[in-house]
Motif scaffolding. Structure first.
Motif, PDB file in Angstrom:
ATOM      1  N   GLY A   1       0.795  -1.234   0.000  1.00 18.47           N
ATOM      2  CA  GLY A   1       0.000   0.000   0.000  1.00 18.47           C
ATOM      3  C   GLY A   1       0.817   1.270   0.000  1.00 18.47           C
ATOM      4  O   GLY A   1       0.275   2.365   0.087  1.00 18.47           O
ATOM      5  N   GLN A   2       2.128   1.162  -0.109  1.00 20.18           N
ATOM      6  CA  GLN A   2       2.967   2.364  -0.147  1.00 20.18           C
ATOM      7  C   GLN A   2       3.622   2.484  -1.511  1.00 20.18           C
ATOM      8  O   GLN A   2       3.974   1.485  -2.128  1.00 20.18           O
ATOM      9  N   TRP A   3       3.737   3.701  -2.011  1.00 19.49           N
ATOM     10  CA  TRP A   3       4.512   3.959  -3.230  1.00 19.49           C
ATOM     11  C   TRP A   3       5.673   4.852  -2.845  1.00 19.49           C
ATOM     12  O   TRP A   3       5.591   5.599  -1.872  1.00 19.49           O
ATOM     13  N   ILE A   4       6.705   4.795  -3.668  1.00 16.87           N
ATOM     14  CA  ILE A   4       7.820   5.722  -3.501  1.00 16.87           C
ATOM     15  C   ILE A   4       8.161   6.329  -4.867  1.00 16.87           C
ATOM     16  O   ILE A   4       7.603   5.915  -5.887  1.00 16.87           O
ATOM     17  N   SER A   5       9.068   7.298  -4.856  1.00 13.46           N
ATOM     18  CA  SER A   5       9.478   7.958  -6.096  1.00 13.46           C
ATOM     19  C   SER A   5      10.881   7.506  -6.465  1.00 13.46           C
ATOM     20  O   SER A   5      11.757   7.471  -5.599  1.00 13.46           O
ATOM     21  N   ALA A   6      11.081   7.214  -7.738  1.00 15.21           N
ATOM     22  CA  ALA A   6      12.435   6.936  -8.218  1.00 15.21           C
ATOM     23  C   ALA A   6      12.498   7.287  -9.693  1.00 15.21           C
ATOM     24  O   ALA A   6      11.522   7.085 -10.429  1.00 15.21           O
ATOM     25  N   GLY A   7      13.648   7.805 -10.115  1.00 13.40           N
ATOM     26  CA  GLY A   7      13.890   8.001 -11.545  1.00 13.40           C
ATOM     27  C   GLY A   7      14.278   6.659 -12.132  1.00 13.40           C
ATOM     28  O   GLY A   7      15.292   6.079 -11.739  1.00 13.40           O
ATOM     29  N   VAL A   8      13.442   6.152 -13.015  1.00 15.45           N
ATOM     30  CA  VAL A   8      13.711   4.846 -13.654  1.00 15.45           C
ATOM     31  C   VAL A   8      13.578   5.014 -15.164  1.00 15.45           C
ATOM     32  O   VAL A   8      12.989   5.984 -15.638  1.00 15.45           O
TER      33      VAL A   8
END
Ligand SMILES: NC(=O)c1ccc[n+]([C@@H]2O[C@H](COP(=O)([O-])OP(=O)(O)OC[C@H]3O[C@@H](n4cnc5c(N)ncnc54)[C@H](O)[C@@H]3O)[C@@H](O)[C@H]2O)c1
Ligand SMILES: O=C(O)C[C@H](O)C(=O)O
Length: 329
Positions: free
Chosen positions: A261-268
Protein backbone atom coordinates in the motif's frame (compact mmCIF):
# COMPACT_ATOMS: atom_id res chain seq x y z
CA UNK A 1 28.63 -12.93 10.39
CA UNK A 2 28.80 -15.62 7.73
CA UNK A 3 27.43 -13.78 4.69
CA UNK A 4 29.71 -12.67 1.89
CA UNK A 5 30.10 -8.88 2.07
CA UNK A 6 28.14 -6.81 -0.40
CA UNK A 7 30.39 -4.52 -2.44
CA UNK A 8 29.16 -0.94 -2.22
CA UNK A 9 30.94 1.67 -4.36
CA UNK A 10 30.54 5.34 -3.52
CA UNK A 11 31.87 7.93 -5.95
CA UNK A 12 32.74 11.38 -4.70
CA UNK A 13 33.50 9.70 -1.40
CA UNK A 14 35.45 12.67 -0.04
CA UNK A 15 32.62 15.10 -0.70
CA UNK A 16 30.02 16.36 1.71
CA UNK A 17 27.31 13.81 0.82
CA UNK A 18 29.93 11.07 1.01
CA UNK A 19 30.79 12.16 4.53
CA UNK A 20 27.20 11.64 5.64
CA UNK A 21 26.54 8.57 3.55
CA UNK A 22 29.52 6.32 4.24
CA UNK A 23 28.99 6.04 7.99
CA UNK A 24 25.35 5.13 7.55
CA UNK A 25 26.19 2.44 4.99
CA UNK A 26 28.90 1.00 7.23
CA UNK A 27 26.57 0.96 10.23
CA UNK A 28 24.07 -1.24 8.36
CA UNK A 29 21.39 1.31 7.52
CA UNK A 30 21.63 0.72 3.77
CA UNK A 31 21.31 -3.04 3.56
CA UNK A 32 20.33 -4.18 7.04
CA UNK A 33 21.91 -5.39 10.23
CA UNK A 34 22.71 -8.87 8.92
CA UNK A 35 24.58 -7.74 5.80
CA UNK A 36 28.32 -7.04 5.91
CA UNK A 37 29.61 -4.49 3.41
CA UNK A 38 32.89 -3.79 1.70
CA UNK A 39 33.21 -0.14 0.74
CA UNK A 40 34.93 0.99 -2.43
CA UNK A 41 35.61 4.70 -2.52
CA UNK A 42 36.18 6.41 -5.87
CA UNK A 43 37.63 9.89 -5.94
CA UNK A 44 39.60 12.09 -8.29
CA UNK A 45 43.35 11.92 -7.63
CA UNK A 46 43.68 15.23 -5.71
CA UNK A 47 40.91 14.13 -3.31
CA UNK A 48 42.35 10.69 -2.52
CA UNK A 49 44.04 11.94 0.65
CA UNK A 50 40.77 13.33 1.94
CA UNK A 51 39.08 10.01 1.11
CA UNK A 52 41.81 8.28 3.11
CA UNK A 53 40.98 10.53 6.05
CA UNK A 54 37.33 9.52 5.85
CA UNK A 55 38.39 5.88 5.67
CA UNK A 56 40.49 6.37 8.81
CA UNK A 57 37.42 7.67 10.60
CA UNK A 58 35.37 4.72 9.34
CA UNK A 59 38.04 2.42 10.79
CA UNK A 60 37.82 4.32 14.05
CA UNK A 61 34.11 3.54 14.33
CA UNK A 62 34.85 -0.22 14.47
CA UNK A 63 31.62 -0.97 12.65
CA UNK A 64 30.93 -4.70 13.02
CA UNK A 65 29.44 -4.90 9.50
CA UNK A 66 32.32 -3.17 7.71
CA UNK A 67 34.55 -5.83 6.23
CA UNK A 68 36.99 -3.54 4.38
CA UNK A 69 37.59 -0.29 2.51
CA UNK A 70 39.30 0.21 -0.85
CA UNK A 71 40.20 3.68 -2.10
CA UNK A 72 40.98 4.40 -5.74
CA UNK A 73 40.91 7.00 -8.49
CA UNK A 74 40.32 4.33 -11.15
CA UNK A 75 36.68 3.56 -12.02
CA UNK A 76 37.71 0.12 -13.31
CA UNK A 77 38.96 -0.76 -9.84
CA UNK A 78 36.14 0.96 -7.98
CA UNK A 79 33.40 -0.89 -9.87
CA UNK A 80 35.08 -4.30 -9.89
CA UNK A 81 32.48 -6.70 -8.51
CA UNK A 82 30.21 -3.88 -7.37
CA UNK A 83 26.73 -4.86 -6.18
CA UNK A 84 25.47 -1.40 -5.21
CA UNK A 85 26.89 1.70 -6.91
CA UNK A 86 26.11 5.12 -5.51
CA UNK A 87 27.22 7.69 -8.06
CA UNK A 88 27.51 10.82 -5.98
CA UNK A 89 30.67 12.45 -7.31
CA UNK A 90 29.91 15.36 -9.54
CA UNK A 91 30.27 19.08 -9.48
CA UNK A 92 27.58 20.50 -7.21
CA UNK A 93 25.60 23.50 -8.34
CA UNK A 94 26.87 26.65 -6.68
CA UNK A 95 25.01 29.87 -6.00
CA UNK A 96 23.59 31.45 -9.15
CA UNK A 97 24.50 28.49 -11.40
CA UNK A 98 21.77 26.99 -13.60
CA UNK A 99 21.37 23.23 -13.76
CA UNK A 100 21.73 23.30 -17.53
CA UNK A 101 25.30 24.57 -17.10
CA UNK A 102 26.09 21.37 -15.27
CA UNK A 103 25.40 19.07 -18.21
CA UNK A 104 28.70 19.52 -19.96
CA UNK A 105 30.74 19.71 -16.75
CA UNK A 106 29.32 16.45 -15.44
CA UNK A 107 28.55 14.42 -18.54
CA UNK A 108 32.17 13.41 -19.00
CA UNK A 109 32.26 11.82 -15.55
CA UNK A 110 29.35 9.46 -16.12
CA UNK A 111 30.38 8.02 -19.48
CA UNK A 112 33.57 6.32 -18.21
CA UNK A 113 31.76 5.27 -15.06
CA UNK A 114 29.01 3.60 -17.12
CA UNK A 115 31.67 1.84 -19.18
CA UNK A 116 33.47 0.63 -16.06
CA UNK A 117 30.21 -0.66 -14.56
CA UNK A 118 29.50 -2.46 -17.82
CA UNK A 119 32.92 -4.11 -17.81
CA UNK A 120 33.37 -4.97 -14.14
CA UNK A 121 30.16 -4.92 -12.06
CA UNK A 122 28.55 -7.97 -10.48
CA UNK A 123 25.54 -9.47 -12.27
CA UNK A 124 23.13 -8.07 -9.71
CA UNK A 125 24.49 -4.51 -9.77
CA UNK A 126 22.09 -1.71 -8.82
CA UNK A 127 23.05 1.88 -9.58
CA UNK A 128 21.70 5.02 -7.97
CA UNK A 129 22.80 8.34 -9.43
CA UNK A 130 22.75 11.25 -7.00
CA UNK A 131 25.19 13.65 -8.71
CA UNK A 132 23.42 16.34 -10.68
CA UNK A 133 21.85 16.58 -13.13
CA UNK A 134 20.94 13.19 -11.69
CA UNK A 135 18.41 11.94 -14.25
CA UNK A 136 20.54 12.76 -17.26
CA UNK A 137 23.76 11.60 -15.63
CA UNK A 138 22.00 8.29 -14.97
CA UNK A 139 20.96 8.16 -18.62
CA UNK A 140 24.56 8.74 -19.74
CA UNK A 141 25.88 5.97 -17.49
CA UNK A 142 23.10 3.61 -18.52
CA UNK A 143 23.71 4.22 -22.22
CA UNK A 144 27.34 3.19 -21.77
CA UNK A 145 26.47 -0.04 -20.01
CA UNK A 146 24.65 -2.01 -22.72
CA UNK A 147 25.27 -5.37 -21.01
CA UNK A 148 23.58 -4.30 -17.76
CA UNK A 149 19.77 -4.47 -17.70
CA UNK A 150 18.54 -0.89 -18.12
CA UNK A 151 16.29 -1.10 -15.06
CA UNK A 152 19.37 -1.31 -12.83
CA UNK A 153 20.08 2.39 -13.45
CA UNK A 154 18.09 4.83 -11.37
CA UNK A 155 18.18 8.50 -10.42
CA UNK A 156 17.33 9.95 -7.04
CA UNK A 157 14.09 11.84 -6.47
CA UNK A 158 13.57 10.44 -3.00
CA UNK A 159 14.88 13.63 -1.41
CA UNK A 160 12.18 15.58 -3.23
CA UNK A 161 9.61 13.08 -2.00
CA UNK A 162 10.82 13.39 1.58
CA UNK A 163 10.66 17.18 1.30
CA UNK A 164 7.09 16.95 0.01
CA UNK A 165 6.07 14.74 2.94
CA UNK A 166 7.21 17.28 5.49
CA UNK A 167 5.65 20.27 3.70
CA UNK A 168 2.30 18.48 3.56
CA UNK A 169 2.52 17.25 7.14
CA UNK A 170 3.18 20.81 8.35
CA UNK A 171 0.29 22.21 6.33
CA UNK A 172 -2.21 19.69 7.71
CA UNK A 173 -0.83 19.44 11.24
CA UNK A 174 -0.24 15.70 10.85
CA UNK A 175 2.95 13.65 10.93
CA UNK A 176 4.72 12.12 7.97
CA UNK A 177 3.51 8.74 9.23
CA UNK A 178 -0.05 9.75 8.33
CA UNK A 179 0.88 10.27 4.66
CA UNK A 180 1.11 7.70 1.87
CA UNK A 181 1.63 7.61 -1.88
CA UNK A 182 3.00 11.15 -2.14
CA UNK A 183 5.33 10.96 -5.10
CA UNK A 184 7.40 13.02 -7.52
CA UNK A 185 7.08 12.85 -11.28
CA UNK A 186 9.72 13.95 -13.78
CA UNK A 187 13.13 15.51 -13.36
CA UNK A 188 15.10 16.21 -10.18
CA UNK A 189 14.90 19.91 -10.99
CA UNK A 190 12.63 22.89 -10.51
CA UNK A 191 10.22 21.40 -13.09
CA UNK A 192 9.54 18.30 -10.99
CA UNK A 193 5.93 17.61 -10.08
CA UNK A 194 5.12 16.61 -6.50
CA UNK A 195 1.68 15.02 -6.83
CA UNK A 196 -0.89 15.57 -4.08
CA UNK A 197 -3.75 14.25 -6.19
CA UNK A 198 -2.87 10.59 -5.73
CA UNK A 199 -1.52 10.99 -2.20
CA UNK A 200 -3.40 9.95 0.93
CA UNK A 201 -3.55 11.42 4.40
CA UNK A 202 -4.99 9.06 6.95
CA UNK A 203 -6.72 7.25 4.09
CA UNK A 204 -8.24 10.40 2.54
CA UNK A 205 -7.18 12.08 -0.67
CA UNK A 206 -4.44 14.59 0.17
CA UNK A 207 -5.55 17.31 -2.28
CA UNK A 208 -9.07 17.13 -0.84
CA UNK A 209 -7.70 17.23 2.69
CA UNK A 210 -5.74 20.37 1.81
CA UNK A 211 -8.70 21.87 -0.05
CA UNK A 212 -6.64 24.87 -1.14
CA UNK A 213 -5.66 24.83 -4.80
CA UNK A 214 -3.80 28.16 -4.48
CA UNK A 215 -1.58 26.69 -1.75
CA UNK A 216 -0.90 23.61 -3.88
CA UNK A 217 0.04 25.69 -6.93
CA UNK A 218 1.74 28.67 -5.38
CA UNK A 219 3.33 27.28 -2.25
CA UNK A 220 3.53 23.51 -2.05
CA UNK A 221 4.81 22.71 -5.53
CA UNK A 222 7.35 25.58 -5.76
CA UNK A 223 8.59 25.05 -2.20
CA UNK A 224 9.35 21.38 -2.87
CA UNK A 225 10.69 21.95 -6.37
CA UNK A 226 12.98 24.81 -5.36
CA UNK A 227 14.06 23.42 -2.01
CA UNK A 228 17.48 22.46 -3.29
CA UNK A 229 18.14 26.05 -4.33
CA UNK A 230 16.78 27.33 -0.99
CA UNK A 231 19.20 25.05 0.88
CA UNK A 232 22.10 26.32 -1.23
CA UNK A 233 21.04 29.91 -0.52
CA UNK A 234 20.86 29.22 3.22
CA UNK A 235 23.92 27.00 3.72
CA UNK A 236 26.12 28.20 0.88
CA UNK A 237 26.39 24.54 -0.14
CA UNK A 238 23.94 21.99 -1.48
CA UNK A 239 22.04 19.62 0.75
CA UNK A 240 24.20 16.83 2.08
CA UNK A 241 22.85 14.94 5.10
CA UNK A 242 19.30 14.95 3.70
CA UNK A 243 20.60 13.80 0.32
CA UNK A 244 22.54 10.97 1.95
CA UNK A 245 19.44 10.04 3.93
CA UNK A 246 17.37 9.87 0.74
CA UNK A 247 19.99 7.69 -0.96
CA UNK A 248 19.79 5.28 1.97
CA UNK A 249 15.98 5.25 1.70
CA UNK A 250 16.09 4.62 -2.06
CA UNK A 251 18.48 1.67 -1.98
CA UNK A 252 17.04 0.22 1.21
CA UNK A 253 13.56 0.08 -0.33
CA UNK A 254 14.86 -1.16 -3.70
CA UNK A 255 16.54 -4.11 -2.01
CA UNK A 256 14.01 -4.83 0.73
CA UNK A 257 10.75 -3.88 -0.99
CA UNK A 258 8.12 -1.26 -0.24
CA UNK A 259 5.46 -1.93 2.38
CA UNK A 260 2.04 -3.03 1.08
CA UNK A 261 0.00 0.00 0.00
CA UNK A 262 2.97 2.36 -0.15
CA UNK A 263 4.51 3.96 -3.23
CA UNK A 264 7.82 5.72 -3.50
CA UNK A 265 9.48 7.96 -6.10
CA UNK A 266 12.43 6.94 -8.22
CA UNK A 267 13.89 8.00 -11.54
CA UNK A 268 13.71 4.85 -13.65
CA UNK A 269 14.02 4.12 -17.37
CA UNK A 270 10.67 4.96 -18.89
CA UNK A 271 8.78 2.20 -20.69
CA UNK A 272 6.48 4.85 -22.15
CA UNK A 273 4.04 4.74 -19.22
CA UNK A 274 1.87 7.83 -18.84
CA UNK A 275 2.99 9.17 -22.22
CA UNK A 276 6.57 9.66 -21.03
CA UNK A 277 9.16 9.40 -23.82
CA UNK A 278 10.53 5.85 -23.73
CA UNK A 279 14.11 5.55 -22.56
CA UNK A 280 14.27 8.74 -20.49
CA UNK A 281 15.19 8.27 -16.85
CA UNK A 282 12.34 10.06 -15.17
CA UNK A 283 10.61 9.87 -11.82
CA UNK A 284 7.43 7.83 -11.45
CA UNK A 285 5.42 6.43 -8.60
CA UNK A 286 6.99 3.01 -8.13
CA UNK A 287 6.79 0.03 -5.84
CA UNK A 288 9.77 -2.21 -5.11
CA UNK A 289 9.13 -5.95 -5.28
CA UNK A 290 11.59 -8.85 -5.44
CA UNK A 291 14.48 -6.43 -5.83
CA UNK A 292 12.94 -4.53 -8.77
CA UNK A 293 11.12 -1.25 -9.18
CA UNK A 294 7.75 -1.43 -10.93
CA UNK A 295 5.99 1.69 -12.19
CA UNK A 296 2.53 2.02 -10.62
CA UNK A 297 0.05 1.65 -13.47
CA UNK A 298 -3.50 2.78 -14.16
CA UNK A 299 -3.51 6.17 -12.42
CA UNK A 300 -5.86 8.82 -13.76
CA UNK A 301 -3.95 11.96 -14.66
CA UNK A 302 -6.01 15.15 -14.81
CA UNK A 303 -5.13 18.19 -16.94
CA UNK A 304 -3.35 19.97 -14.07
CA UNK A 305 -1.04 17.04 -13.42
CA UNK A 306 -0.65 16.23 -17.12
CA UNK A 307 0.70 19.69 -17.96
CA UNK A 308 3.30 19.49 -15.20
CA UNK A 309 4.40 15.92 -15.89
CA UNK A 310 4.74 16.70 -19.59
CA UNK A 311 6.72 19.90 -18.93
CA UNK A 312 9.24 18.11 -16.71
CA UNK A 313 9.66 15.29 -19.21
CA UNK A 314 10.10 17.83 -22.00
CA UNK A 315 12.98 19.31 -19.99
CA UNK A 316 14.51 15.83 -19.67
CA UNK A 317 14.14 15.26 -23.40
CA UNK A 318 16.00 18.55 -23.97
CA UNK A 319 18.78 17.45 -21.59
CA UNK A 320 19.01 14.13 -23.45
CA UNK A 321 19.24 15.95 -26.78
CA UNK A 322 21.92 18.26 -25.37
CA UNK A 323 24.13 15.42 -24.16
CA UNK A 324 23.53 13.63 -27.44
CA UNK A 325 24.75 16.65 -29.35
CA UNK A 326 27.83 16.77 -27.09
CA UNK A 327 28.54 13.15 -28.09
CA UNK A 328 28.02 11.95 -24.51
CA UNK A 329 25.43 9.35 -25.53
N1 LIG B 1 19.65 14.05 -6.47
C1 LIG B 1 19.60 14.78 -5.38
O1 LIG B 1 18.55 14.84 -4.71
C2 LIG B 1 20.80 15.58 -4.90
C3 LIG B 1 20.74 16.24 -3.67
C4 LIG B 1 21.86 16.93 -3.23
C5 LIG B 1 23.01 16.99 -4.00
N2 LIG B 1 23.02 16.37 -5.20
C6 LIG B 1 24.22 16.38 -6.04
O2 LIG B 1 25.16 15.44 -5.53
C7 LIG B 1 26.46 15.77 -6.01
C8 LIG B 1 27.49 15.71 -4.90
O3 LIG B 1 27.21 16.69 -3.94
P1 LIG B 1 28.25 17.00 -2.75
O4 LIG B 1 27.62 18.06 -1.96
O5 LIG B 1 28.71 15.75 -2.09
O6 LIG B 1 29.46 17.62 -3.58
P2 LIG B 1 30.98 17.81 -3.12
O7 LIG B 1 31.58 18.80 -4.06
O8 LIG B 1 31.08 18.03 -1.66
O9 LIG B 1 31.60 16.39 -3.43
C9 LIG B 1 31.70 15.90 -4.70
C10 LIG B 1 32.90 14.99 -4.71
O10 LIG B 1 32.92 14.34 -5.98
C11 LIG B 1 34.28 14.20 -6.33
N3 LIG B 1 34.37 13.93 -7.76
C12 LIG B 1 34.35 14.81 -8.78
N4 LIG B 1 34.52 14.16 -9.94
C13 LIG B 1 34.63 12.85 -9.65
C14 LIG B 1 34.85 11.69 -10.43
N5 LIG B 1 34.98 11.75 -11.77
N6 LIG B 1 34.92 10.51 -9.80
C15 LIG B 1 34.82 10.44 -8.46
N7 LIG B 1 34.63 11.50 -7.67
C16 LIG B 1 34.54 12.70 -8.26
C17 LIG B 1 34.93 15.50 -5.88
O11 LIG B 1 36.32 15.39 -5.76
C18 LIG B 1 34.23 15.73 -4.56
O12 LIG B 1 34.95 15.18 -3.47
C19 LIG B 1 26.30 17.15 -6.65
O13 LIG B 1 26.16 16.98 -8.05
C20 LIG B 1 25.00 17.66 -6.08
O14 LIG B 1 24.40 18.63 -6.92
C21 LIG B 1 21.95 15.65 -5.65
O1 LIG C 1 22.78 20.42 -5.78
C1 LIG C 1 21.71 20.93 -6.16
O2 LIG C 1 21.57 21.52 -7.24
C2 LIG C 1 20.51 20.83 -5.28
C3 LIG C 1 20.23 19.42 -4.92
O3 LIG C 1 19.97 18.64 -6.04
C4 LIG C 1 19.06 19.35 -3.97
O4 LIG C 1 17.95 19.04 -4.41
O5 LIG C 1 19.25 19.65 -2.78
Amino acid sequence: MTRTPVNVTVTGAAGQIGYSLLFRIASGQLLGQDTPVRLKLLEITPALKAAEGTAMELDDCAFPLLSGIDITDDPNVAFDGVNVALLVGARPRTKGMERGDLLEANGGIFKPQGEAINAHAADDVRVLVVGNPANTNALIAQQHAPDVPADRFTAMTRLDQNRAYTQLAKKLGVTVNDIKKLVIWGNHSATQYPDLFHAEVNGKNAAEAVNDQAWIENEFIPTVAKRGAAIIEARGASSAASAANAAIDHVHDWVNGTPEGQWISAGVVSDGSYGTPEGLITSFPVVAKDGRFEIVQGLEIDDFSRARIDASNAELAEERDAVRSLGLI
